[in-house]
Design a protein around this motif. Structure first.
Motif, short mmCIF file in Angstrom:
data_model
loop_
_atom_site.label_atom_id
_atom_site.label_comp_id
_atom_site.label_asym_id
_atom_site.label_seq_id
_atom_site.Cartn_x
_atom_site.Cartn_y
_atom_site.Cartn_z
N TRP A 224 0.81 -1.33 0.09
CA TRP A 224 0.15 -0.09 0.00
C TRP A 224 0.85 1.27 -0.01
O TRP A 224 1.77 1.46 0.82
CB TRP A 224 -0.85 0.03 1.23
N GLY A 225 0.54 1.97 -0.97
CA GLY A 225 1.45 3.34 -0.97
C GLY A 225 0.96 4.11 -2.29
O GLY A 225 -0.32 4.04 -2.60
N TYR A 226 1.90 5.11 -2.85
CA TYR A 226 1.60 5.75 -3.96
C TYR A 226 2.66 5.15 -5.16
O TYR A 226 3.66 5.33 -5.24
CB TYR A 226 2.11 7.03 -3.74
N PHE A 227 1.92 4.44 -6.03
CA PHE A 227 2.51 3.74 -7.06
C PHE A 227 3.08 4.46 -8.45
O PHE A 227 2.63 5.38 -8.94
CB PHE A 227 1.81 2.62 -7.33
N ASP A 228 4.08 3.91 -8.90
CA ASP A 228 4.49 4.75 -10.12
C ASP A 228 4.78 3.36 -11.01
O ASP A 228 5.44 2.30 -10.81
CB ASP A 228 5.59 5.51 -10.02
N GLY A 229 4.36 3.19 -12.44
CA GLY A 229 4.57 2.26 -13.14
C GLY A 229 5.12 2.63 -14.58
O GLY A 229 5.33 1.99 -15.45
N ARG A 230 5.54 4.03 -14.76
CA ARG A 230 5.93 4.57 -16.06
C ARG A 230 7.29 5.33 -16.00
O ARG A 230 7.83 5.72 -16.87
CB ARG A 230 5.01 5.69 -16.48
N ALA A 231 8.08 4.98 -14.68
CA ALA A 231 9.24 5.61 -14.49
C ALA A 231 10.29 5.23 -15.38
O ALA A 231 10.61 3.87 -15.19
CB ALA A 231 9.55 5.54 -12.81
N ARG A 232 10.99 6.12 -15.84
CA ARG A 232 12.27 5.74 -16.76
C ARG A 232 13.48 5.14 -15.81
O ARG A 232 13.65 5.74 -15.00
CB ARG A 232 12.58 6.78 -17.86
N VAL A 233 14.20 4.22 -16.65
CA VAL A 233 15.38 3.67 -15.64
C VAL A 233 16.39 4.73 -15.66
O VAL A 233 16.87 5.25 -16.91
CB VAL A 233 16.00 2.31 -16.27
N PHE A 234 16.88 5.13 -14.61
CA PHE A 234 17.83 5.91 -14.53
C PHE A 234 19.24 5.28 -15.06
O PHE A 234 19.80 4.25 -14.52
CB PHE A 234 18.45 6.57 -13.19
N TYR A 250 11.09 0.89 -14.81
CA TYR A 250 10.95 0.23 -13.74
C TYR A 250 9.54 -0.53 -13.56
O TYR A 250 8.63 0.03 -14.14
CB TYR A 250 11.07 0.92 -12.53
N LEU A 251 9.55 -1.65 -12.75
CA LEU A 251 8.36 -2.19 -12.57
C LEU A 251 7.39 -1.48 -11.64
O LEU A 251 8.16 -0.70 -10.84
CB LEU A 251 8.61 -3.62 -12.03
N PRO A 252 6.33 -1.60 -11.53
CA PRO A 252 5.21 -0.60 -10.73
C PRO A 252 5.74 -1.04 -9.27
O PRO A 252 6.16 -2.02 -8.63
CB PRO A 252 3.87 -1.39 -10.88
N TYR A 279 18.95 -3.36 -6.26
CA TYR A 279 19.05 -2.22 -6.92
C TYR A 279 19.15 -1.09 -6.25
O TYR A 279 19.20 -0.97 -4.91
CB TYR A 279 17.94 -2.03 -8.06
N ASN A 280 19.78 0.08 -6.86
CA ASN A 280 20.19 1.45 -5.98
C ASN A 280 19.00 1.78 -5.16
O ASN A 280 19.18 2.19 -3.90
CB ASN A 280 20.73 2.54 -6.86
N SER A 281 17.96 1.95 -5.68
CA SER A 281 16.81 2.27 -4.91
C SER A 281 15.93 1.19 -4.32
O SER A 281 15.83 0.29 -5.09
CB SER A 281 15.77 3.18 -6.02
N GLU A 282 15.64 1.39 -3.08
CA GLU A 282 15.13 0.27 -2.26
C GLU A 282 13.59 0.01 -2.61
O GLU A 282 13.24 -1.08 -2.63
CB GLU A 282 15.35 0.50 -0.60
N VAL A 284 12.33 0.68 -5.64
CA VAL A 284 12.42 -0.06 -7.04
C VAL A 284 12.39 -1.47 -6.70
O VAL A 284 12.14 -2.16 -7.30
CB VAL A 284 13.43 0.73 -7.84
N SER A 285 13.59 -1.80 -5.85
CA SER A 285 13.96 -3.21 -5.55
C SER A 285 12.70 -3.86 -4.74
O SER A 285 12.30 -5.14 -5.20
CB SER A 285 14.95 -3.24 -4.37
N MET A 286 11.83 -3.12 -4.03
CA MET A 286 10.59 -3.84 -3.41
C MET A 286 9.69 -4.02 -4.69
O MET A 286 8.95 -5.12 -4.40
CB MET A 286 9.95 -2.72 -2.35
N GLY A 287 9.47 -3.13 -5.48
CA GLY A 287 8.62 -3.32 -6.73
C GLY A 287 8.87 -4.56 -7.38
O GLY A 287 8.03 -5.50 -7.71
N VAL A 288 10.22 -5.16 -7.60
CA VAL A 288 10.75 -6.04 -8.08
C VAL A 288 10.40 -7.24 -7.46
O VAL A 288 9.90 -8.36 -7.95
CB VAL A 288 12.34 -5.80 -8.54
#
Length: 367
Positions: A224-234, A250-252, A279-282, A284-288
């Motif tokens: 539960w949070g504020y999701f993003d599914g369209r973010a481009r990979v850095f 990135y995966l949602p 991955y660098n971002s925790e 993003v990692s949780m989404g994966v």
């Protein structure tokens, strides 16, 4: 006559004044020593008893990711929103929300919600390490990772270490509220909604804020949070992901300023930690890590203001990310003065929010 007496007994008067102040100073010093000694004894007892023994009663853990040297931020949270855990009370065996905080009265203590500031201390010099240990003695809320070096590139690993510890030590855990130390969190309202609506999160009072993919007869967990599914990979800079290969975006994932995961997700990650890519971002990692999990209710909620830049202030917000110490104290004062009804001194919309469209491809999820 008075001037004559003053000159004659000048030395005696000065000596009397000197000894008076000296006596006061000594007395105050002993009082201060007694206070510090008493506080130290109390904190040592509290640290040993509460942190270890009462862990078995924790149902809701607030996992606050913090840097070892961010003591000022941690103290700000302790002085402000961390106190709102006492707004959840138990009556007739049920967890209920009730505003229970004033400027002058002590809150009713409870032990089923606990804040943990997680810090890694490997590589710190003796002075910094002693400072961390002293802080934990007085605060009783640091989750100290002794074999972990704290750095931005290790955030995903830091989260895994934390979840492993909580999975092992918090036997009654239901949910973890993860946030950063620059987030202002209405922990009381989050727990209130979890008690009332989780894991379905489909109550009429929150329907205007949340979106989820589909309703199931039962869920195996909650994300539960504020999701993003369209973010481009850095591909460069601070958030560069050299090892990303899954797709062009990135995966949602729920943005890391604040999100909630259920015990089932915590245990899954803890048990499979050695197989999980980091991955660098925790966030993003949780989404994966959770992408392949079936039966998990992924809930997007506009009350989570957790993007890289705040969307402004709305009284209904549950989390506000990227807040300064001054911001936190201002929101705290506003809440206390309004008996918990107002978060914002002045409501302001600086950026637009979006409802997540779970029935479309991630690239068009978030208009």
């Amino acid at each position: 006559m008075f001037a004559l007496l003053l000159r004659r007994y000048k030395g005696m008067i000065l000596a009397s004044i000197l000894f008076f102040y000296l006596g006061c100073g000594i007395t105050l010093s002993f009082i201060r020593i007694d206070c510090v000694s008493s506080l130290s004894t109390t904190n040592n007892r509290k640290s040993k008893d509460d942190f270890n023994t009462n862990l078995e009663r924790v149902e809701y853990a607030v996992l606050i990711v913090s840097s070892p040297m961010n003591e000022a931020k941690r103290d700000c949270i302790r002085a402000t929103w961390a106190n709102f855990v006492h707004n959840i009370i138990i009556e007739n065996g049920e967890h209920l929300y009730k505003w229970n905080h004033t400027w002058t009265e002590n809150s009713v203590p409870q032990d089923f919600i606990k804040c943990f500031f997680v810090v890694g201390v490997q590589g710190l010099d003796s002075v910094k390490l002693k400072k961390i240990q002293s802080e934990h003695t007085r605060s009783n809320d640091l989750l100290i990772l002794s074999d972990f070096e704290d750095s931005y590139k290790n955030l995903a690993s830091k989260l895994i270490h934390s979840l492993e510890w909580m999975s092992k030590n918090l036997k009654q855990l239901k949910y973890i509220i993860k946030c950063d130390d620059d987030s202002f969190v209405r922990v009381d309202l989050i727990v209130r909604d979890l008690e009332a609506f989780a894991p379905e999160m489909n109550g009429p009072t929150i329907s205007q804020y949340v979106t989820y993919k589909k309703t199931l007869p039962s869920y195996k967990g909650l994300y539960w949070g504020y999701f993003d599914g369209r973010a481009r990979v850095f591909l460069n800079g601070k958030w560069q992901e050299k090892d990303w290969f899954l797709c062009d975006t990135y995966l949602p994932y729920a943005l890391g300023g604040g999100y909630v995961i259920s015990r089932s997700i915590v245990d899954y990650i803890a048990k499979n930690s050695e197989f999980l890519s980091q991955y660098n971002s925790e966030d993003v990692s949780m989404g994966v890590w959770t992408a392949a999990l079936d039966g998990i209710n992924r809930v997007h909620d506009t009350r989570f203001d957790t993007e890289w830049k705040s969307r402004g202030c709305d009284n209904n917000m549950l989390v506000r990310h990227k807040q300064t110490l001054s911001d936190m104290f201002q929101m705290y004062r506003t809440l206390v003065n309004s008996q918990g009804t107002k978060l914002c001194k002045t409501e302001a919309a600086l950026r637009k929010y979006y409802q997540y469209n779970w029935n479309s491809l991630p690239s068009v999820c978030c208009k």
